[in-house]
Design a protein around this motif. Structure first.
Motif, PDB file in Angstrom:
ATOM      1  N   LEU A   1     -18.372 -23.524  49.910  1.00 19.89           N
ATOM      2  CA  LEU A   1     -17.037 -23.992  50.306  1.00 19.89           C
ATOM      3  C   LEU A   1     -15.954 -22.992  49.910  1.00 19.89           C
ATOM      4  O   LEU A   1     -14.977 -22.792  50.638  1.00 19.89           O
ATOM      5  CB  LEU A   1     -16.763 -25.362  49.684  1.00 19.89           C
ATOM      6  N   HIS A   2     -16.126 -22.357  48.746  1.00 18.19           N
ATOM      7  CA  HIS A   2     -15.166 -21.327  48.321  1.00 18.19           C
ATOM      8  C   HIS A   2     -15.188 -20.145  49.286  1.00 18.19           C
ATOM      9  O   HIS A   2     -14.129 -19.615  49.661  1.00 18.19           O
ATOM     10  CB  HIS A   2     -15.490 -20.859  46.904  1.00 18.19           C
ATOM     11  N   LEU A   3     -16.380 -19.751  49.696  1.00 15.86           N
ATOM     12  CA  LEU A   3     -16.507 -18.649  50.647  1.00 15.86           C
ATOM     13  C   LEU A   3     -15.857 -19.007  51.976  1.00 15.86           C
ATOM     14  O   LEU A   3     -15.191 -18.181  52.606  1.00 15.86           O
ATOM     15  CB  LEU A   3     -17.992 -18.321  50.856  1.00 15.86           C
ATOM     16  N   PHE A   4     -16.011 -20.273  52.378  1.00 17.07           N
ATOM     17  CA  PHE A   4     -15.374 -20.751  53.609  1.00 17.07           C
ATOM     18  C   PHE A   4     -13.850 -20.633  53.504  1.00 17.07           C
ATOM     19  O   PHE A   4     -13.182 -20.227  54.466  1.00 17.07           O
ATOM     20  CB  PHE A   4     -15.783 -22.201  53.863  1.00 17.07           C
ATOM     21  N   SER A   5     -13.305 -20.955  52.329  1.00 19.03           N
ATOM     22  CA  SER A   5     -11.846 -20.918  52.152  1.00 19.03           C
ATOM     23  C   SER A   5     -11.300 -19.494  52.130  1.00 19.03           C
ATOM     24  O   SER A   5     -10.112 -19.282  52.419  1.00 19.03           O
ATOM     25  CB  SER A   5     -11.463 -21.637  50.852  1.00 19.03           C
ATOM     26  N   THR A   6     -12.124 -18.521  51.814  1.00 18.62           N
ATOM     27  CA  THR A   6     -11.665 -17.115  51.756  1.00 18.62           C
ATOM     28  C   THR A   6     -11.765 -16.409  53.106  1.00 18.62           C
ATOM     29  O   THR A   6     -11.260 -15.298  53.241  1.00 18.62           O
ATOM     30  CB  THR A   6     -12.477 -16.325  50.721  1.00 18.62           C
ATOM     31  N   MET A   7     -12.424 -17.037  54.073  1.00 18.72           N
ATOM     32  CA  MET A   7     -12.606 -16.367  55.367  1.00 18.72           C
ATOM     33  C   MET A   7     -11.266 -16.074  56.037  1.00 18.72           C
ATOM     34  O   MET A   7     -11.048 -14.967  56.552  1.00 18.72           O
ATOM     35  CB  MET A   7     -13.477 -17.233  56.290  1.00 18.72           C
ATOM     36  N   ALA A   8     -10.368 -17.047  56.033  1.00 20.55           N
ATOM     37  CA  ALA A   8      -9.068 -16.852  56.679  1.00 20.55           C
ATOM     38  C   ALA A   8      -8.284 -15.725  56.003  1.00 20.55           C
ATOM     39  O   ALA A   8      -7.590 -14.947  56.680  1.00 20.55           O
ATOM     40  CB  ALA A   8      -8.269 -18.149  56.657  1.00 20.55           C
ATOM     41  N   ASN A   9      -8.371 -15.620  54.665  1.00 20.94           N
ATOM     42  CA  ASN A   9      -7.665 -14.555  53.943  1.00 20.94           C
ATOM     43  C   ASN A   9      -8.170 -13.175  54.333  1.00 20.94           C
ATOM     44  O   ASN A   9      -7.441 -12.187  54.245  1.00 20.94           O
ATOM     45  CB  ASN A   9      -7.829 -14.743  52.432  1.00 20.94           C
TER      46      ASN A   9
END
Length: 542
Positions: free
Chosen positions: A208-216
């Motif tokens: 989930l953390h990796l998912f949240s960093t994709m947009a960045n």
């Protein structure tokens, strides 16, 4: 001749001879150049091509000098004409040809070779990843990068996916960091493979953390990304979180995106497994209202959900709906319904449905046969189970060991030793090796056969010895059946020896061996020994 006219010279016999000499010289040069380039294509050394150009230059110079000397040595000093203009023109032609050769070296064979090597190495890396040889694939990638040829993003995705499959997430993270720092930049498929890797090892927080960093990182998650995380959340039993996550994703997209058939199927499957078939049906109806095209997988999930809840009528109702809407059932659909029928003891319906399956052109697989044969054996119809076994053999489908063992066990429990061993011999004749379950079924047949006389327990011990000779390790069931056989015969000393061997081997022991021994000692009115066995049972975990 135009060359000499341009130089202001007349076409005297001397000039004609010089022209012939020039043509002969260049014919010889072209032949030498062709041979040198042909050799350079088959050589793998990077320094060959520069050396080849030097060879050409040296050869041209030597040819010109030697032929010029030979020609002048045959001429008198009184010959007519001034050859200086001809040699000036020859120098220009040589310069142009050498420049052309240099261009061929820079843009021709070398570039072609590099492109060929690049495509070949990339293909090898992908094949290695598919074959699980990730270490070799990474070594070849490093070798390519050292030579200035960086694999494309698709090849890097193969590497990341391969590393995630073997659980080496640290190295996968290192590869992705290198991609971000150098090139090519990771794309959505790269992150999807990495997120799947974290989900596979149950590290959902990191996924989930990796998912949240994709947009960045300038990468927009796609439907595949969402489905991976929804499936992981549902698999972990977090159905509510999965629904909430999906709602947030759809809300962030300003209502433009909708859940697809895969997302809906994942959620529907989870609702059924949680026993909430009404919510699952609501989701199914919602799919039709939104005109989401259902597929065979969605129908299989729906039918399996009703079977899990014991609602065979609804399962068949949607099976019929499936046919009416033009979706053809596959072997999974039929196996699901066969399994439900057998579990409910509806073996006649199961046999009929098996016939329907064959007539519609869906070939039964090992699971189909195992389901119906096991159902027949459990309900005591060993004869019909054997008929299905023989039907498999007639269709050149060799059953897996489990199917043979089920029938052997069925005959053993019915006390039919002859047919039990007959099936075992047939099994061996088709090249299927016996395993511990095969021997356990036969030992069970021996210890339960007739009145369990001395001959039968003797044969059971012979089977035990055969297991050891074949290198098959007996399990707790093997030893339990031997204890039962000795106790039935009254051989308590031998039964105690087998019981002691279980404890010596450190096998995980359940209550059954204790109960068999205690029950036998009570029948023999040996209360002290029965109490001793009971104390061992109570203290086994201390």
């Amino acid at each position: 001749m135009a060359l000499f006219i341009a130089c202001g010279e007349s076409s005297s016999p001397v000039h004609i001879q010089i022209l012939r000499f020039l043509y002969q010289t260049f014919d010889s040069i072209k032949l030498k150049v062709a041979r040198i380039f042909a050799n350079s294509r088959t050589c793998s050394d990077d320094d060959n091509l520069p050396c080849t150009l030097n060879d050409i230059m040296s050869y041209v110079g030597d040819q010109c000098r030697s032929k010029t000397q030979d020609w002048f040595s045959n001429k008198d000093s009184d010959n007519e004409g001034n050859p200086q203009a001809v040699f000036n023109a020859l120098d220009l032609i040589l310069k142009e040809n050498l420049d052309r050769l240099k261009t061929m070296r820079d843009t021709g064979p070398v570039r072609c070779t590099l492109e060929t090597d690049y495509r070949r190495h990339v293909a090898v890396i992908r094949d290695l990843c598919l074959g699980g040889k990730i270490g070799t694939a990474l070594w070849l990638r490093r070798k390519m990068i050292k030579k200035g040829a960086v694999p494309d993003v698709l090849t890097h995705n193969y590497l990341v996916n391969g590393l995630c499959k073997i659980g080496d997430l640290e190295k996968a993270d290192h590869v992705i960091r290198e991609m971000s720092e150098m090139r090519p930049s990771p794309n959505c498929a790269t992150y999807n493979a990495f997120i799947t890797g974290y989900c596979r090892v149950n590290e959902l927080d990191k996924a989930l953390h990796l998912f949240s960093t994709m947009a960045n990182n300038g990468i927009r998650p796609n439907r595949v990304t969402h489905n991976i995380l929804v499936h992981a959340l549902c698999k972990k039993g977090l159905l509510g979180d999965a629904v909430k996550f999906l709602g947030e994703v759809l809300a962030d997209d300003d209502g433009k995106a909708t859940s697809d058939v895969i997302t809906s199927t994942i959620l529907m499957d989870s609702y059924f497994k949680n026993g909430d078939k009404f919510q699952a049906l609501a989701l199914w109806n919602d799919m039709f209202q939104k005109n989401i095209q259902t597929d065979i997988v969605a129908y299989n999930v729906l039918i399996n959900g009703f079977c899990l809840n014991g609602d065979i009528s609804s399962a068949f109702a949607y099976f019929c709906q499936m046919l009416k809407r033009g979706s053809l059932p596959d072997v999974i659909t039929y196996n699901t319904l066969l399994n439900c029928l057998c579990k409910q003891g509806k073996l006649d319906e199961a046999s009929h449905f098996y016939g329907v399956m064959s007539k519609t052109g869906v070939a039964p697989d090992q699971i189909s046969y195992k389901t119906i044969i096991q159902g027949l054996c459990i309900h005591g119809d060993i004869v019909k189970a054997r008929e299905f076994l023989l039907s498999m053999l007639e269709k050149s489908v060799v059953p897996e060991p489990h199917i043979w063992n089920v029938i052997i066990d069925g005959y053993g429990r019915c006390g039919d030793l002859s047919n039990a061993f007959s099936i075992r011999d047939l099994m061996l004749s088709f090249g299927v090796s016996s395993n511990v379950f095969t021997f356990n079924a036969l030992i069970l047949a021996e210890t339960r056969g007739a009145s369990c006389n001395l001959g039968h327990i003797h044969l059971a011990l012979q089977l035990y010895d055969e297991m050891l000779r074949r290198g098959i390790t007996p399990d707790i069931i093997t030893y339990t059946e031997l204890i039962k056989g000795h106790c039935a015969r009254g051989n308590m000393k031998e039964a105690e020896e087998v019981f002691a061997k279980i404890q010596t081997l450190g096998l995980a022991i359940d209550h059954i061996p204790f109960r068999i021994l205690k029950k036998r000692y009570r029948r023999m009115r040996e209360s002290d020994k029965a109490r001793d066995i009971h104390q061992k049972w109570l203290s086994r975990n201390k």
